[in-house]
Design a protein around this motif. Structure first.
Motif, PDB file in Angstrom:
ATOM      1  N   LEU A   3       0.860  -1.180   0.000  1.00  0.00           N
ATOM      2  CA  LEU A   3       0.000   0.000   0.000  1.00  0.00           C
ATOM      3  C   LEU A   3       0.896   1.229   0.000  1.00  0.00           C
ATOM      4  N   THR A   4       0.497   2.238  -0.756  1.00  0.00           N
ATOM      5  CA  THR A   4       1.260   3.477  -0.804  1.00  0.00           C
ATOM      6  C   THR A   4       0.590   4.501   0.102  1.00  0.00           C
ATOM      7  N   CYS A   5       1.134   4.662   1.283  1.00  0.00           N
ATOM      8  CA  CYS A   5       0.624   5.645   2.232  1.00  0.00           C
ATOM      9  C   CYS A   5       0.912   7.037   1.671  1.00  0.00           C
ATOM     10  N   PRO A   6      -0.076   7.932   1.664  1.00  0.00           N
ATOM     11  CA  PRO A   6       0.159   9.286   1.162  1.00  0.00           C
ATOM     12  C   PRO A   6       1.221  10.046   1.967  1.00  0.00           C
ATOM     13  N   LEU A   7       1.475   9.633   3.203  1.00  0.00           N
ATOM     14  CA  LEU A   7       2.459  10.319   4.039  1.00  0.00           C
ATOM     15  C   LEU A   7       3.822   9.623   4.067  1.00  0.00           C
ATOM     16  N   CYS A   8       3.836   8.305   3.951  1.00  0.00           N
ATOM     17  CA  CYS A   8       5.082   7.535   4.128  1.00  0.00           C
ATOM     18  C   CYS A   8       5.601   6.868   2.858  1.00  0.00           C
ATOM     19  N   GLY A   9       4.782   6.805   1.815  1.00  0.00           N
ATOM     20  CA  GLY A   9       5.191   6.124   0.594  1.00  0.00           C
ATOM     21  C   GLY A   9       4.814   4.649   0.612  1.00  0.00           C
ATOM     22  N   ALA A  10       5.362   3.883  -0.330  1.00  0.00           N
ATOM     23  CA  ALA A  10       5.039   2.460  -0.482  1.00  0.00           C
ATOM     24  C   ALA A  10       5.525   1.668   0.720  1.00  0.00           C
ATOM     25  N   ARG A  11       4.631   0.851   1.258  1.00  0.00           N
ATOM     26  CA  ARG A  11       4.936   0.039   2.430  1.00  0.00           C
ATOM     27  C   ARG A  11       4.301  -1.341   2.269  1.00  0.00           C
ATOM     28  N   ASP A  12       4.863  -2.317   2.970  1.00  0.00           N
ATOM     29  CA  ASP A  12       4.315  -3.669   2.986  1.00  0.00           C
ATOM     30  C   ASP A  12       2.988  -3.677   3.741  1.00  0.00           C
ATOM     31  N   ARG A  13       2.074  -4.511   3.342  1.00  0.00           N
ATOM     32  CA  ARG A  13       0.746  -4.617   3.937  1.00  0.00           C
ATOM     33  C   ARG A  13       0.824  -4.906   5.439  1.00  0.00           C
ATOM     34  N   ARG A  14       1.889  -5.533   5.909  1.00  0.00           N
ATOM     35  CA  ARG A  14       2.003  -5.881   7.327  1.00  0.00           C
ATOM     36  C   ARG A  14       2.138  -4.671   8.237  1.00  0.00           C
ATOM     37  N   GLU A  15       2.409  -3.482   7.680  1.00  0.00           N
ATOM     38  CA  GLU A  15       2.455  -2.257   8.490  1.00  0.00           C
ATOM     39  C   GLU A  15       1.061  -1.709   8.781  1.00  0.00           C
ATOM     40  N   PHE A  16       0.052  -2.240   8.103  1.00  0.00           N
ATOM     41  CA  PHE A  16      -1.309  -1.715   8.178  1.00  0.00           C
ATOM     42  C   PHE A  16      -2.246  -2.721   8.830  1.00  0.00           C
ATOM     43  N   THR A  17      -3.317  -2.202   9.415  1.00  0.00           N
ATOM     44  CA  THR A  17      -4.365  -3.045   9.976  1.00  0.00           C
ATOM     45  C   THR A  17      -5.659  -2.764   9.224  1.00  0.00           C
ATOM     46  N   TYR A  18      -6.265  -3.823   8.706  1.00  0.00           N
ATOM     47  CA  TYR A  18      -7.538  -3.717   7.999  1.00  0.00           C
ATOM     48  C   TYR A  18      -8.646  -3.455   9.008  1.00  0.00           C
ATOM     49  N   GLN A  19      -9.501  -2.467   8.718  1.00  0.00           N
ATOM     50  CA  GLN A  19     -10.556  -2.090   9.653  1.00  0.00           C
ATOM     51  C   GLN A  19     -11.963  -2.264   9.106  1.00  0.00           C
ATOM     52  N   GLY A  20     -12.102  -2.782   7.887  1.00  0.00           N
ATOM     53  CA  GLY A  20     -13.438  -3.047   7.349  1.00  0.00           C
ATOM     54  C   GLY A  20     -13.831  -2.094   6.240  1.00  0.00           C
ATOM     55  N   ASP A  21     -15.089  -2.200   5.860  1.00  0.00           N
ATOM     56  CA  ASP A  21     -15.664  -1.426   4.769  1.00  0.00           C
ATOM     57  C   ASP A  21     -15.657   0.064   5.095  1.00  0.00           C
ATOM     58  N   ALA A  22     -15.352   0.883   4.096  1.00  0.00           N
ATOM     59  CA  ALA A  22     -15.324   2.336   4.282  1.00  0.00           C
ATOM     60  C   ALA A  22     -16.715   2.918   4.506  1.00  0.00           C
ATOM     61  N   ILE A  23     -17.745   2.108   4.452  1.00  0.00           N
ATOM     62  CA  ILE A  23     -19.103   2.568   4.758  1.00  0.00           C
ATOM     63  C   ILE A  23     -19.172   3.084   6.204  1.00  0.00           C
ATOM     64  N   MET A  24     -18.222   2.670   7.029  1.00  0.00           N
ATOM     65  CA  MET A  24     -18.188   3.126   8.421  1.00  0.00           C
ATOM     66  C   MET A  24     -17.988   4.641   8.521  1.00  0.00           C
ATOM     67  N   LEU A  25     -17.529   5.276   7.442  1.00  0.00           N
ATOM     68  CA  LEU A  25     -17.343   6.731   7.443  1.00  0.00           C
ATOM     69  C   LEU A  25     -18.652   7.494   7.298  1.00  0.00           C
ATOM     70  N   THR A  26     -19.709   6.813   6.896  1.00  0.00           N
ATOM     71  CA  THR A  26     -20.989   7.484   6.648  1.00  0.00           C
ATOM     72  C   THR A  26     -22.046   6.989   7.636  1.00  0.00           C
ATOM     73  N   ARG A  27     -21.834   7.272   8.899  1.00  0.00           N
ATOM     74  CA  ARG A  27     -22.733   6.837   9.969  1.00  0.00           C
ATOM     75  C   ARG A  27     -24.098   7.509   9.835  1.00  0.00           C
ATOM     76  N   PRO A  28     -25.181   6.708   9.864  1.00  0.00           N
ATOM     77  CA  PRO A  28     -26.519   7.301   9.810  1.00  0.00           C
ATOM     78  C   PRO A  28     -26.880   7.930  11.150  1.00  0.00           C
ATOM     79  N   SER A  29     -27.903   8.732  11.151  1.00  0.00           N
ATOM     80  CA  SER A  29     -28.334   9.363  12.399  1.00  0.00           C
ATOM     81  C   SER A  29     -28.938   8.309  13.322  1.00  0.00           C
ATOM     82  N   ASN A  30     -28.913   8.595  14.594  1.00  0.00           N
ATOM     83  CA  ASN A  30     -29.494   7.673  15.580  1.00  0.00           C
ATOM     84  C   ASN A  30     -31.015   7.744  15.602  1.00  0.00           C
ATOM     85  N   ASP A  31     -31.609   8.618  14.789  1.00  0.00           N
ATOM     86  CA  ASP A  31     -33.064   8.772  14.763  1.00  0.00           C
ATOM     87  C   ASP A  31     -33.772   7.535  14.228  1.00  0.00           C
TER      88      ASP A  31
END
Length: 87
Positions: A3-31
Protein backbone atom coordinates in the motif's frame (compact mmCIF):
# COMPACT_ATOMS: atom_id res chain seq x y z
CA UNK A 1 0.38 -6.64 -1.20
CA UNK A 2 1.89 -3.16 -0.90
CA UNK A 3 0.00 0.00 0.00
CA UNK A 4 1.26 3.48 -0.80
CA UNK A 5 0.62 5.64 2.23
CA UNK A 6 0.16 9.29 1.16
CA UNK A 7 2.46 10.32 4.04
CA UNK A 8 5.08 7.54 4.13
CA UNK A 9 5.19 6.12 0.59
CA UNK A 10 5.04 2.46 -0.48
CA UNK A 11 4.94 0.04 2.43
CA UNK A 12 4.31 -3.67 2.99
CA UNK A 13 0.75 -4.62 3.94
CA UNK A 14 2.00 -5.88 7.33
CA UNK A 15 2.46 -2.26 8.49
CA UNK A 16 -1.31 -1.72 8.18
CA UNK A 17 -4.36 -3.04 9.98
CA UNK A 18 -7.54 -3.72 8.00
CA UNK A 19 -10.56 -2.09 9.65
CA UNK A 20 -13.44 -3.05 7.35
CA UNK A 21 -15.66 -1.43 4.77
CA UNK A 22 -15.32 2.34 4.28
CA UNK A 23 -19.10 2.57 4.76
CA UNK A 24 -18.19 3.13 8.42
CA UNK A 25 -17.34 6.73 7.44
CA UNK A 26 -20.99 7.48 6.65
CA UNK A 27 -22.73 6.84 9.97
CA UNK A 28 -26.52 7.30 9.81
CA UNK A 29 -28.33 9.36 12.40
CA UNK A 30 -29.49 7.67 15.58
CA UNK A 31 -33.06 8.77 14.76
CA UNK A 32 -33.67 5.56 12.81
CA UNK A 33 -32.68 2.56 14.97
CA UNK A 34 -33.15 0.10 12.09
CA UNK A 35 -30.86 2.02 9.73
CA UNK A 36 -28.28 2.41 12.49
CA UNK A 37 -28.42 -1.31 13.35
CA UNK A 38 -28.09 -2.29 9.68
CA UNK A 39 -25.10 0.07 9.28
CA UNK A 40 -23.45 -1.36 12.37
CA UNK A 41 -24.08 -5.08 11.84
CA UNK A 42 -24.78 -5.87 8.18
CA UNK A 43 -21.89 -5.97 5.73
CA UNK A 44 -21.58 -6.85 2.07
CA UNK A 45 -18.73 -9.18 1.17
CA UNK A 46 -18.29 -8.56 -2.56
CA UNK A 47 -15.74 -10.19 -4.81
CA UNK A 48 -14.03 -7.46 -6.81
CA UNK A 49 -13.53 -3.75 -6.25
CA UNK A 50 -14.04 -2.47 -2.69
CA UNK A 51 -13.38 0.64 -0.57
CA UNK A 52 -11.88 -0.27 2.78
CA UNK A 53 -10.53 1.44 5.89
CA UNK A 54 -6.93 0.69 6.84
CA UNK A 55 -4.90 2.01 9.76
CA UNK A 56 -1.15 2.61 9.27
CA UNK A 57 -0.24 1.13 12.63
CA UNK A 58 3.51 0.66 12.14
CA UNK A 59 4.01 4.01 10.45
CA UNK A 60 2.38 7.43 10.66
CA UNK A 61 -0.83 6.22 12.39
CA UNK A 62 -2.98 7.62 9.58
CA UNK A 63 -6.43 6.31 8.67
CA UNK A 64 -6.65 5.47 4.97
CA UNK A 65 -9.35 4.61 2.45
CA UNK A 66 -7.98 1.96 0.11
CA UNK A 67 -9.76 1.10 -3.12
CA UNK A 68 -8.69 -2.40 -4.09
CA UNK A 69 -9.79 -5.52 -5.90
CA UNK A 70 -10.33 -8.51 -3.61
CA UNK A 71 -9.96 -10.95 -6.51
CA UNK A 72 -6.76 -9.68 -8.14
CA UNK A 73 -5.32 -7.89 -5.07
CA UNK A 74 -4.69 -4.82 -7.25
CA UNK A 75 -4.67 -1.55 -5.29
CA UNK A 76 -6.37 1.22 -7.29
CA UNK A 77 -6.05 4.16 -4.87
CA UNK A 78 -5.07 5.12 -1.34
CA UNK A 79 -6.29 8.35 0.30
CA UNK A 80 -6.26 9.85 3.77
CA UNK A 81 -9.61 9.62 5.53
CA UNK A 82 -9.54 13.37 6.25
CA UNK A 83 -9.58 13.89 2.47
CA UNK A 84 -12.87 11.96 2.30
CA UNK A 85 -16.35 13.39 2.72
CA UNK A 86 -16.92 11.83 6.15
CA UNK A 87 -20.11 13.62 7.26
Amino acid sequence: MRLTCPLCGARDRREFTYQGDAIMLTRPSNDDPTAFSDWLHLRDNPAGRTRDLWYHEAGCCAWLVVERDTVTHAVHSVALVEGEDAD
